[in-house]
Design a protein around this motif. Structure first.
Motif, PDB file in Angstrom:
ATOM      1  N   UNK A  77      28.293  39.296  -4.021  1.00 51.50           N
ATOM      2  CA  UNK A  77      29.672  38.760  -4.028  1.00 51.50           C
ATOM      3  C   UNK A  77      30.186  37.577  -3.712  1.00 51.50           C
ATOM      4  N   UNK A  78      29.573  37.207  -2.635  1.00 54.51           N
ATOM      5  CA  UNK A  78      29.930  36.047  -2.021  1.00 54.51           C
ATOM      6  C   UNK A  78      29.240  34.798  -2.927  1.00 54.51           C
ATOM      7  N   UNK A  79      28.023  35.111  -3.376  1.00 52.67           N
ATOM      8  CA  UNK A  79      27.228  34.225  -4.339  1.00 52.67           C
ATOM      9  C   UNK A  79      28.003  33.822  -5.753  1.00 52.67           C
ATOM     10  N   UNK A  80      28.692  35.003  -6.346  1.00 52.48           N
ATOM     11  CA  UNK A  80      29.162  34.801  -7.467  1.00 52.48           C
ATOM     12  C   UNK A  80      30.776  34.039  -7.082  1.00 52.48           C
ATOM     13  N   UNK A  81      31.413  34.330  -6.108  1.00 55.32           N
ATOM     14  CA  UNK A  81      32.370  33.671  -5.664  1.00 55.32           C
ATOM     15  C   UNK A  81      32.312  32.146  -5.322  1.00 55.32           C
ATOM     16  N   UNK A  82      31.113  31.788  -4.968  1.00 56.75           N
ATOM     17  CA  UNK A  82      31.000  30.326  -4.844  1.00 56.75           C
ATOM     18  C   UNK A  82      30.522  29.481  -5.971  1.00 56.75           C
TER      19      UNK A  82
ATOM     20  N   UNK B  53      41.794  38.725   1.753  1.00 59.37           N
ATOM     21  CA  UNK B  53      40.947  38.459   0.587  1.00 59.37           C
ATOM     22  C   UNK B  53      39.497  38.809   0.845  1.00 59.37           C
ATOM     23  N   UNK B  54      38.969  38.568   2.032  1.00 60.42           N
ATOM     24  CA  UNK B  54      37.636  38.705   2.417  1.00 60.42           C
ATOM     25  C   UNK B  54      36.934  37.456   2.031  1.00 60.42           C
ATOM     26  N   UNK B  55      36.575  36.412   2.828  1.00 59.11           N
ATOM     27  CA  UNK B  55      35.948  35.238   2.378  1.00 59.11           C
ATOM     28  C   UNK B  55      35.194  34.605   3.523  1.00 59.11           C
ATOM     29  N   UNK B  56      33.892  34.228   3.348  1.00 61.44           N
ATOM     30  CA  UNK B  56      33.198  33.585   4.247  1.00 61.44           C
ATOM     31  C   UNK B  56      33.125  32.000   4.358  1.00 61.44           C
ATOM     32  N   UNK B  57      34.087  31.457   3.713  1.00 57.01           N
ATOM     33  CA  UNK B  57      34.370  30.047   3.805  1.00 57.01           C
ATOM     34  C   UNK B  57      34.609  29.577   5.146  1.00 57.01           C
ATOM     35  N   UNK B  58      33.973  28.522   5.653  1.00 58.26           N
ATOM     36  CA  UNK B  58      34.320  27.944   6.818  1.00 58.26           C
ATOM     37  C   UNK B  58      33.446  28.642   7.940  1.00 58.26           C
TER      38      UNK B  58
END
Length: 699
Positions: free
Chosen positions: A662-667, A551-556
């Protein structure tokens, strides 16, 4: 609703013809039907005999003869017979559905998967499950029917009424990617409510008794009856819409009826077993290969039931093969749909190799744009850079806890408080990961599009990202304690292997547009099936750890995770930019760079290697991020024209901007919960891709 215009043609001149005195068509059809049934009977017996309990063929025969088999009979009746019945019902439904969809669209690759029917039905059912809705079976069918119908209508409307094989596949793939991203996000956000849904999401025949099968069989039988009643109309529609209307066929009403019936049958199949992939593509395709050899088989009152029988054969054969290879105990966790998806992906690759490759000139024209700001390229590039800086600062400051610029300044000097330090120490690496991965994927897409002269090429669409994700998930699932460098190396190796397969197979046609994309899409399905197998076979109740890659995530993310990606960007971004003149020449045609003395094979290999390396490290860092490698290069060319001296750096800036946003909105959209960045890029990229597909259609 005109669903297609590619007329179904008679058998080619070189096709074998029935010799004089050959048996009449009815005998040949009977012989073919009998052969399929002769295969199905022992296949069903083997299917019943396979399992974790010690019930063999002898016990099965004793049970059929009415002997008292005790516990053995209970195993067959309560567990294995429902599984067999589900395979019979779902295989018949999907085989028949694929047959008529291919007929009304006059397209050999039309199927519930390609038209995104299964993806839409799956998303609707998962949405209902995670929201806590408890519905009876027909309630699930209604939900799946609504989702599948909306998805199919979306594909048909957005790809237009006049399309060929590639446009249908690309439009359906784009919509399926969007719906799949939404589904994966739901599975990640609701791990408790969705426990066990990931394996079901790939299609599993496991049943709790015969209750569900008793409900799905009437739907399938009624659908088959309607399709058989429409057989004569479908025969006439194969001549073309105008000819069919002249013969009194209500074409529009027939198309709508077929669409509604096939979506209903597909929805019932998905509600019963999950989306078992590509049966609707493989079964009719195999039957249609026999049309030149079996007179009368082209008539739909023969074609539909035989496709249904072949669908049953494919489903049961896949389930039997899975248990034979993996063993009964291990195969319990692996869904049957994984095997059929592997078959479908390989079939799509074979189809790509058989199709007459179209010229790349049509795709190359998609690269020939006049930038709106070619007179002020420096100003536009500086503006994009300023917007990116603002987005990065906003992404660092905004989240579940909003900070001020002063906090950022104190943190940079090492004077921030403990809470601010903790927040920024976790948030900054995520933002940097998004920035670097976006830039890497954008430049990779720029290089691949220029070298292949294909405006639709993208690392995700042509299978390179899928190979990288397979390599990464392989290490994550099989070696959980492996370091990040091992994950990165495995992702890079997977990307290289996938690229080698795609480019080697498509190079035979000079990187022709149709062949390159079809091979890449087929390989993507193969890698997705293998990733699913790895997840459910190793730790099915902790699938979130590997779903992150998909899914593509920068988490962790931490600075350690950024080191390989940073090194790749430091090396390959300048190297790609330094070759901007070569990119300009390669994107023109095949002859111009050779005339000017450029070593085309070596240069092409070098630039493709840069794109593959950037893709592999980006996927290893944050997982699968789709459409960035497509959207950013096209946006850069739209702004600045096709000169790669400007396109490469501006595409990198735009790619970084897209993933950072995209990462900002996802967070922040549903904080404290988070959405993967890949979901947001899919939401942005899918409409753009469909518009681009329409723009680059063949004249």
């Amino acid at each position: 609703m005109a669903i297609g215009t590619l007329a179904e043609r008679p058998a080619p001149a070189g096709a074998p013809r029935a010799p004089a005195g050959a048996r009449p068509p009815s005998r040949r059809l009977a012989a073919l039907t009998g052969a399929l049934l002769l295969v199905l009977v022992p296949l069903s017996a083997v299917h019943l005999a396979q399992g974790t309990a010690a019930v063999g063929l002898g016990d099965l025969v004793a049970w059929l003869l009415g002997d008292d088999a005790g516990a053995e009979a209970a195993v067959v009746v309560e567990s294995r017979f429902p599984r067999l019945a589900a395979g019979l019902a779902v295989g018949a439904a999907l085989g028949a559905v694929g047959c008529v969809l291919q007929s009304v669209s006059r397209n050999p690759v039309a199927s519930p998967d390609v038209l995104a029917v299964n993806s839409g039905a799956h998303l609707a059912l998962v949405g209902a499950a995670v929201s806590g809705l408890s519905l009876p079976f027909f309630g699930d069918v209604a939900v799946a029917f609504a989702g599948g119908l909306v998805a199919a209508a979306l594909v048909l409307v957005l790809t237009g009424s006049e399309y060929g094989t590639m446009r249908l596949i690309l439009g359906g793939t784009a919509v399926s990617l969007l719906l799949g991203s939404l589904t994966t996000s739901l599975l990640i956000l609701a791990p408790v409510e969705s426990t066990g849904l990931y394996a079901w999401a790939s299609g599993s025949l496991s049943q709790n008794g015969l209750g569900t099968v008793r409900l799905v069989v009437p739907v399938v039988l009624a659908g088959l009856a309607v399709l058989l009643l429409l057989g004569r109309r479908l025969d006439l529609m194969a001549l073309g819409d105008d000819e069919a209307r002249a013969l009194g066929v209500p074409v529009r009403r027939t198309q709508v009826t077929v669409l509604l019936v096939t979506v209903l049958m597909s929805a019932a199949a998905v509600a019963a077993t999950g989306p078992i992939g590509f049966v609707g593509l493989a079964a009719p395709a195999l039957i249609r290969l026999l049309v030149p050899y079996v007179p009368g088989l082209h008539r739909h009152r023969a074609l539909v039931p035989l496709s249904a029988l072949m669908g049953v054969t494919v489903v049961l054969g896949a389930d039997v093969a899975l248990r034979a290879v993996m063993g009964a105990q291990n195969a319990v966790r692996v869904p049957t749909g994984v095997v059929t998806s592997l078959l479908g992906g390989l079939l799509m690759v074979a189809l790509a190799l058989r199709l007459r490759a179209t010229s790349t000139h049509g795709a190359a024209r998609g690269l020939e744009v006049r930038g709106v700001g070619t007179a002020r390229r420096g100003v536009l590039a500086a503006t994009v850079g300023a917007v990116l800086v603002a987005a990065v600062v906003a992404a660092v400051l905004v989240g579940d806890r909003t900070l001020l610029l002063g906090d950022l300044g104190l943190w940079a000097r090492g004077e921030a408080g403990q809470l601010v330090g903790i927040v920024l120490d976790t948030r900054v690496p995520r933002v940097v990961a998004a920035l670097l991965a976006g830039a890497a994927l954008a430049v990779a897409g720029t290089a691949i599009q220029a070298v292949t002269r294909n405006a639709l090429a993208d690392p995700a669409i042509i299978g390179v990202s899928g190979g990288a994700s397979l390599g990464a998930v392989l290490v994550v699932t099989l070696t959980p304690l492996a370091g990040f460098w091992a994950v990165t190396g495995s992702a890079g190796a997977g990307a290289v292997a996938a690229a080698a397969v795609v480019f080697a197979l498509s190079a035979r046609g000079g990187f022709a547009s149709d062949r390159l994309v079809l091979v890449g899409v087929g390989l993507s399905h193969v890698t997705t099936a293998l990733v699913t197998t790895l997840i459910v076979a190793t730790d099915p109740f902790n699938a979130t750890k590997a779903l992150t890659w998909l899914s593509g995530s920068t988490y962790g993310r931490s600075y350690e995770h950024l080191l390989p990606l940073g090194v790749a960007c430091l090396v390959f971004l300048p190297l790609t930019w330094a070759a901007h003149r070569h990119l300009d020449l390669l994107s023109l045609d095949e002859d111009t760079p050779r005339v000017l003395g450029l070593n085309v094979p070596r240069t092409r290999l070098l630039l493709l290697g840069c794109g593959v390396a950037l893709t592999g490290t980006a996927v290893a860092a944050i997982g699968m991020i789709g459409f960035v490698g497509l959207v950013a290069p096209h946006a850069a060319r739209t702004l600045l024209g096709r000169r790669h001296r400007w396109v490469v750096p501006v595409a990198a800036l735009l790619g970084g901007l897209l993933v950072v946003l995209a990462d900002l909105l996802g967070r922040t959209v549903i904080a404290p919960d988070q959405l993967p960045a890949g979901l947001l890029t899919a939401v942005i990229g899918t409409p753009y891709f469909l518009w681009l597909l329409h723009r680059t259609r063949a004249s």
